[in-house]
Design an enzyme around this catalytic site. Structure first.
Site, mmCIF file in Angstrom:
data_model
loop_
_atom_site.group_PDB
_atom_site.id
_atom_site.type_symbol
_atom_site.label_atom_id
_atom_site.label_comp_id
_atom_site.label_asym_id
_atom_site.label_seq_id
_atom_site.Cartn_x
_atom_site.Cartn_y
_atom_site.Cartn_z
ATOM 1 N N GLU A 126 -30.621 -38.400 -55.004
ATOM 2 C CA GLU A 126 -29.607 -37.986 -55.965
ATOM 3 C C GLU A 126 -28.244 -38.038 -55.289
ATOM 4 O OE1 GLU A 126 -31.216 -34.141 -56.969
ATOM 5 O OE2 GLU A 126 -33.108 -35.069 -57.548
ATOM 6 N N SER A 185 -35.208 -36.129 -60.533
ATOM 7 C CA SER A 185 -36.644 -36.223 -60.825
ATOM 8 C C SER A 185 -37.390 -36.213 -59.494
ATOM 9 C CB SER A 185 -36.956 -37.540 -61.549
ATOM 10 O OG SER A 185 -36.190 -37.689 -62.729
ATOM 11 N N GLU A 186 -37.400 -35.070 -58.830
ATOM 12 C CA GLU A 186 -37.917 -35.053 -57.457
ATOM 13 C C GLU A 186 -39.354 -35.540 -57.355
ATOM 14 O OE1 GLU A 186 -36.042 -32.619 -58.693
ATOM 15 O OE2 GLU A 186 -34.336 -32.508 -57.328
ATOM 16 N N HIS A 235 -31.245 -21.840 -52.965
ATOM 17 C CA HIS A 235 -30.771 -22.917 -52.089
ATOM 18 C C HIS A 235 -30.884 -22.582 -50.596
ATOM 19 C CE1 HIS A 235 -28.107 -24.970 -55.379
ATOM 20 N NE2 HIS A 235 -29.392 -25.176 -55.535
#
Lengths: 338, 345
Positions: A29, A67-68, A137
């Protein structure tokens, strides 16, 4: 030699790998716009010389949708059929989105197909802990993946290692997960501009010492070094600091030899305590060189707690030089000075 | 397109191989000659071979738990497949995959998957390799109506669409995800979902008709190879056996009329009749083929029987391409790795 940051060293390794082998591609990404700073040129703008998209084109610099699971699976399939992808998953917490592909396909395919597959793919991700990014995160999930046979796990702590380990990871015919520490992105040192490869599975003795071994992982390495300096200056304690650099394969011999020499072990890592790398190293040392130990093993880790957002709360969660120094003092039996 | 006499004979041979191989495997599970279980493709042979016969050498495929038909359909020899089912050293995966993880890379089979939907992006990656490296190969992902409701399918279709990858998404809609009727858990028509990604979607209502399946897949393969991108094909078919061999459910989720109706349209019987009626084949020629395939399956079982079980140390091979990790094993693990004795039969 030139002064390179940790992040710059990763970019340099990626550029070298892209130049060295046309089968190397970068998937992820926001890689096209160089959002995270490892696919850019010398300047800020797209037009700068060396920008990856300009230099290698969109066929090899693959900007992806968010869209991992699909990205990781496609990278695995590509690796099984002739490409050598570097997958930039940006935040380490995003690996959870692709857990099935990482665990059930990437790690297992070579094994369960009896060696028919090889899986030359690198998954890079950055651990954004210590930067007030909140619980989603801030993860340091490398121990989870240490528990998955078939994945090689790398945690570089210096610019040189960030460069050399990434080159070895790309050249490995096996899947490698690299966990980078954002806290170290800005750290700088002299790094060779020549190509070099740091082997996977070989620890670095960052500083030699005789009284106590500190095994430190990722951003705990500079903290351990700072603690070692303090102990040397204030107490005359000689600390050996070892950075395993790769957790799978783990350089057991380097750790065991050091503990056999010093008789004391402190382990510092930013991951959670339960089933962490420190837990594994502790067990290994207790099993193999118990007779050498003069004091109980000490672990300095993050607690088994989620990471809070507020700087007032987050800072206390990770190993730092003060906690590591205190652990060393306890281990060698020197009282804390008032 | 028209297939030659030899090609048509080969189609029937492969469909028969799947049928007879799986019938034998079913018996072997029940007699304890195959450890664990298997999921048969009996009833779905036209759907499988209609797809695999549209592929060429060098093309890739990924599959699922109902897994024997795909490599057989692509021409894999039966012996190493059977030896894999029995966990023998001569198995195509050295006895480390079993029925759920058959893979024969020699025929482009990149592996079957025990996790529903999980192998779909593997085929997407194979298609990406073809594109990046400029190879004329295509990739086909087999998945069922159950996997049609997994999110990774849509991530993969989106990527294949936006990157214009040479790929075929082939949904084997046998209408039941284990016991669950597809229509009770699936909103709309699976093939129609392609429209959302701007790629063609095709539904083959009669998946028991080899020609219907083959024509559709061949068109999609030709499109993919010509650089025109991916296609979703949904093939409606039916499995005759239970979800897995040996499974006994208290609820009969499929009624007798439905089963009888599908059995009356058997793909192998239909194809045989078409070969005789429309393609100049004789009954004798096809009877001889039946006998030939039964002999092939016997030989596959004999091949498996003749193979020893793998040595214990094989359990410690193939984790990585190098053996550096062996150095990291504990003393006990290392001893097991270095041991070379055979597992008792």
């Amino acid at each position: 030699m030139s002064v390179m940051s940790y992040l710059g060293a990763i970019g340099a390794a990626q550029r070298e790998a892209m130049d060295a082998d046309e089968r190397v591609i970068i998937i992820g990404e926001d890689v096209e716009a160089n959002v995270y700073g490892t696919t850019g040129g010398s300047g800020k703008s797209r037009a700068s010389e060396g920008d990856f998209t300009q230099k290698y084109g969109r066929n090899r610099i693959r900007n992806t949708p968010i869209s991992e699971e699909g990205i990781v699976g496609a990278a695995a399939g590509a690796a099984m059929t002739g490409l050598r992808p570097i997958v930039d998953l940006s935040y380490s917490s995003f690996l959870y989105m692709a857990m099935d592909q990482l665990v059930n396909q990437v790690a297992k395919n070579r094994y369960m197909f009896g060696g028919q597959a090889s899986m030359p793919v690198v998954f890079r991700s950055a651990m954004f802990y210590g930067l007030n990014t909140g619980a989603h995160h801030s993860d340091r999930p490398y121990p989870m993946f240490m528990n998955v046979p078939g994945l090689k796990i790398v945690a570089p702590a210096s610019p040189s290692d960030a460069k050399g380990l990434l080159r070895s990871a790309v050249d490995s015919d096996d899947p490698v997960l690299i966990f980078e520490a954002c806290l170290l992105w800005g750290s700088k040192e002299d790094v060779s501009e020549e190509e070099f490869w740091t082997p996977l599975g070989v620890a670095r003795t960052v500083q030699e010492g005789t009284d106590v071994t500190v095994v430190a992982i990722s951003s705990s390495v500079p903290e351990a070094l700072a603690a070692a300096r303090t102990l040397a200056e204030e107490e005359g304690v000689s600390v050996e600091v070892i950075d395993p650099r790769t957790l799978v394969p783990l350089d057991k011999e380097a750790i065991l030899k050091s503990v056999a020499k010093t008789g004391r072990l402190v382990i510092a890592e930013p991951a959670h305590r339960t089933c962490g790398a420190a837990a594994e190293i502790s067990a290994m040392v207790a099993e193999e060189v118990f007779d050498s130990l003069k004091a109980p093993i000490a672990r300095i880790t993050a607690p088994d707690m989620q990471i809070p957002f507020s700087p007032a709360l987050e800072k206390q969660m990770y190993p730092d030089r003060v906690k590591i120094a205190a652990a060393i003092r306890r281990t060698v039996g020197v009282a804390q000075r008032a | 397109m028209t297939l030659s006499h030899d090609e048509l004979l080969e189609v029937q041979r492969r469909m028969l191989r799947i049928r007879k191989f799986d019938e034998r495997a079913s018996k072997m599970v029940k007699r304890g000659h195959i450890p664990g279980t298997v999921h048969t493709s009996i009833g779905q042979e036209a759907q499988v071979v209609g797809a695999t016969f549209a592929l060429q050498d060098g093309d890739y495929m990924s599959g699922n738990h109902r897994s024997h038909g795909h490599p057989i359909g692509k021409g894999a020899p039966l012996g190493p497949l059977m030896a894999e089912l029995t966990g023998k050293a001569a198995g195509v995966c050295k006895g480390k995959g079993g029925s759920l993880h058959l893979a024969d890379f020699a025929v482009g089979s990149l592996g079957e998957s025990g996790i529903v939907g999980s192998s779909i992006p593997i085929a997407t990656g194979a298609a990406l390799s073809s594109k990046v490296l400029g190879r004329p190969t295509v990739a086909l992902a087999f998945f069922g109506d159950g996997a049609a409701n997994q999110g990774v399918l849509y991530e993969s279709m989106n990527m294949a669409g936006v990157w214009n990858l040479p790929m075929i998404f082939l949904c084997e809609n046998n209408q039941y995800a284990l016991s669950t009727p597809a229509h009770t858990v699936t909103s709309g028509v699976i093939a129609d979902r392609a429209a959302g990604f701007g790629i063609p979607g095709v539904r083959i209502e009669n998946g028991q008709d080899f020609f219907a399946v083959h024509d559709a897949v061949k068109s999609a393969v030709d499109r993919a190879r010509a650089g025109e991108g991916p296609t979703l094909i949904e093939v409606v078919t039916y499995r005759y056996n239970e979800h897995s061999e040996g499974l006994r459910l208290s609820v009969d989720y499929r009624n007798a009329e439905e089963k009888a109706e599908w059995l009356s349209r058997d793909p192998i019987v239909q194809f045989r009749e078409a070969l005789i009626a429309d393609h100049g084949f004789t009954a004798e020629e096809l009877d001889a083929l039946d006998a030939d395939v039964l002999r092939e399956v016997d030989e596959a079982v004999a091949f498996s029987d003749a193979s020893p079980f793998p040595e214990k140390s094989v359990a410690f091979d193939d984790l990585f391409t190098d053996t550096t990790y062996v150095e990291t094993l504990s003393r006990q693990e290392r001893a097991a790795f270095e041991q070379k004795e055979e597992v008792p039969a």
